[in-house]
Design a protein around this motif. Structure first.
Motif, short mmCIF file in Angstrom:
data_model
loop_
_atom_site.label_atom_id
_atom_site.label_comp_id
_atom_site.label_asym_id
_atom_site.label_seq_id
_atom_site.Cartn_x
_atom_site.Cartn_y
_atom_site.Cartn_z
N THR A 53 0.83 -1.20 0.00
CA THR A 53 0.00 0.00 0.00
C THR A 53 0.86 1.25 0.00
OG1 THR A 53 -1.77 1.18 1.14
CG2 THR A 53 -0.23 -0.04 2.52
N SER A 54 0.37 2.27 -0.63
CA SER A 54 1.10 3.53 -0.74
C SER A 54 1.00 4.36 0.53
CB SER A 54 0.55 4.36 -1.90
OG SER A 54 -0.78 4.75 -1.61
N GLY A 55 0.02 4.07 1.36
CA GLY A 55 -0.26 4.97 2.48
C GLY A 55 -1.01 6.18 1.95
N THR A 56 -1.31 7.12 2.80
CA THR A 56 -2.06 8.31 2.38
C THR A 56 -1.11 9.33 1.76
OG1 THR A 56 -3.67 7.97 4.13
CG2 THR A 56 -3.57 10.17 3.17
N LEU A 57 -1.44 9.73 0.53
CA LEU A 57 -0.69 10.75 -0.20
C LEU A 57 -1.65 11.89 -0.54
CD1 LEU A 57 1.23 8.28 -2.53
CD2 LEU A 57 2.08 9.35 -0.43
N HIS A 58 -1.08 13.08 -0.84
CA HIS A 58 -1.96 14.24 -1.03
C HIS A 58 -2.00 14.80 -2.44
CE1 HIS A 58 -3.02 14.37 3.15
NE2 HIS A 58 -1.76 14.24 3.47
N THR A 59 -1.27 14.18 -3.38
CA THR A 59 -1.36 14.63 -4.78
C THR A 59 -1.38 13.41 -5.69
OG1 THR A 59 1.03 14.74 -5.19
CG2 THR A 59 -0.02 16.74 -4.27
N PRO A 60 -2.02 13.54 -6.85
CA PRO A 60 -2.02 12.44 -7.80
C PRO A 60 -0.61 12.09 -8.29
CG PRO A 60 -3.64 14.10 -8.44
CD PRO A 60 -2.87 14.65 -7.29
N ASP A 61 0.28 13.09 -8.37
CA ASP A 61 1.65 12.84 -8.81
C ASP A 61 2.41 11.95 -7.82
OD1 ASP A 61 1.27 14.30 -11.10
OD2 ASP A 61 2.16 16.14 -10.29
N GLU A 62 2.20 12.18 -6.51
CA GLU A 62 2.84 11.33 -5.50
C GLU A 62 2.37 9.89 -5.65
OE1 GLU A 62 3.62 13.85 -1.48
OE2 GLU A 62 1.51 13.57 -2.02
N LEU A 63 1.08 9.73 -5.89
CA LEU A 63 0.51 8.39 -6.04
C LEU A 63 1.07 7.70 -7.29
CD1 LEU A 63 -1.51 6.38 -4.83
CD2 LEU A 63 -3.19 7.29 -6.42
N THR A 64 1.12 8.42 -8.39
CA THR A 64 1.67 7.86 -9.63
C THR A 64 3.13 7.46 -9.44
OG1 THR A 64 0.14 9.19 -10.95
CG2 THR A 64 2.08 8.34 -12.08
N ARG A 65 3.89 8.29 -8.73
CA ARG A 65 5.29 7.99 -8.47
C ARG A 65 5.43 6.71 -7.64
NH1 ARG A 65 6.61 12.44 -5.95
NH2 ARG A 65 6.76 13.54 -7.93
N TRP A 66 4.57 6.55 -6.61
CA TRP A 66 4.63 5.33 -5.79
C TRP A 66 4.31 4.10 -6.64
CZ3 TRP A 66 1.32 1.38 -4.64
CH2 TRP A 66 1.78 0.47 -3.70
N ILE A 67 3.25 4.19 -7.47
CA ILE A 67 2.88 3.06 -8.33
C ILE A 67 4.02 2.72 -9.28
CG2 ILE A 67 1.34 2.35 -10.20
CD1 ILE A 67 -0.92 3.89 -8.76
N ALA A 68 4.64 3.74 -9.87
CA ALA A 68 5.74 3.50 -10.81
C ALA A 68 6.92 2.83 -10.11
CB ALA A 68 6.19 4.82 -11.44
N GLU A 69 7.25 3.26 -8.90
CA GLU A 69 8.36 2.65 -8.16
C GLU A 69 8.03 1.21 -7.78
OE1 GLU A 69 9.09 5.27 -4.85
OE2 GLU A 69 9.94 6.83 -6.14
N HIS A 70 6.82 0.95 -7.30
CA HIS A 70 6.45 -0.41 -6.93
C HIS A 70 6.43 -1.31 -8.17
CE1 HIS A 70 4.81 -3.63 -4.50
NE2 HIS A 70 3.86 -3.83 -5.42
N CYS A 71 5.94 -0.80 -9.27
CA CYS A 71 5.91 -1.57 -10.51
C CYS A 71 7.33 -1.90 -10.98
CB CYS A 71 5.16 -0.79 -11.59
SG CYS A 71 5.04 -1.64 -13.17
N ALA A 72 8.25 -0.93 -10.89
CA ALA A 72 9.63 -1.16 -11.31
C ALA A 72 10.32 -2.21 -10.43
CB ALA A 72 10.41 0.15 -11.26
N GLN A 73 10.02 -2.19 -9.12
CA GLN A 73 10.66 -3.13 -8.19
C GLN A 73 10.07 -4.54 -8.28
OE1 GLN A 73 10.09 -1.30 -4.40
NE2 GLN A 73 11.60 0.31 -4.76
N SER A 74 8.75 -4.62 -8.49
CA SER A 74 8.07 -5.91 -8.38
C SER A 74 7.55 -6.46 -9.71
CB SER A 74 6.90 -5.80 -7.42
OG SER A 74 5.93 -4.89 -7.93
#
Length: 95
Positions: A53-74
């Motif tokens: 889970t990304s936890g609570t983020l406050h901008t769509p860009d932060e969320l997209t960045r988390w998804i991109a990082e998790h996707c790259a790692q896993s």
């Protein structure tokens, strides 16, 4: 005459009423003082979801960045996204 022992019980054979509801229109407006909350959960997996889970983020860009990082790692590609915001209801007239 003394009260019946079933004084508070509903009457079984009472006639049923028919109720009509009017439509009530409400407009919702985002609260400008409250930050929206974005969260993502990785749901990739056959037997069970990854569950990261990304936890609570406050901008769509932060969320997209988390998804991109998790996707790259896993290599995981499926995510469930939740967006929450505080809104104010502005009622209008009964219809």
């Amino acid at each position: 005459m003394p009260d019946s022992p079933n004084a508070g019980a509903p009457v079984r054979d009472a006639p049923r009423g028919r109720y009509r509801f009017r439509e009530y229109h409400v407009t919702t407006v985002p609260d400008p003082l409250a930050l929206p909350k974005f969260e993502a959960v990785c749901v990739t997996g056959e037997e069970h979801n990854c569950g990261a889970t990304s936890g609570t983020l406050h901008t769509p860009d932060e969320l997209t960045r988390w998804i991109a990082e998790h996707c790259a790692q896993s290599g995981h590609e499926l995510y469930e996204q939740t967006v929450r915001a505080v809104v104010r209801a502005e009622p209008s007239a009964w219809q």
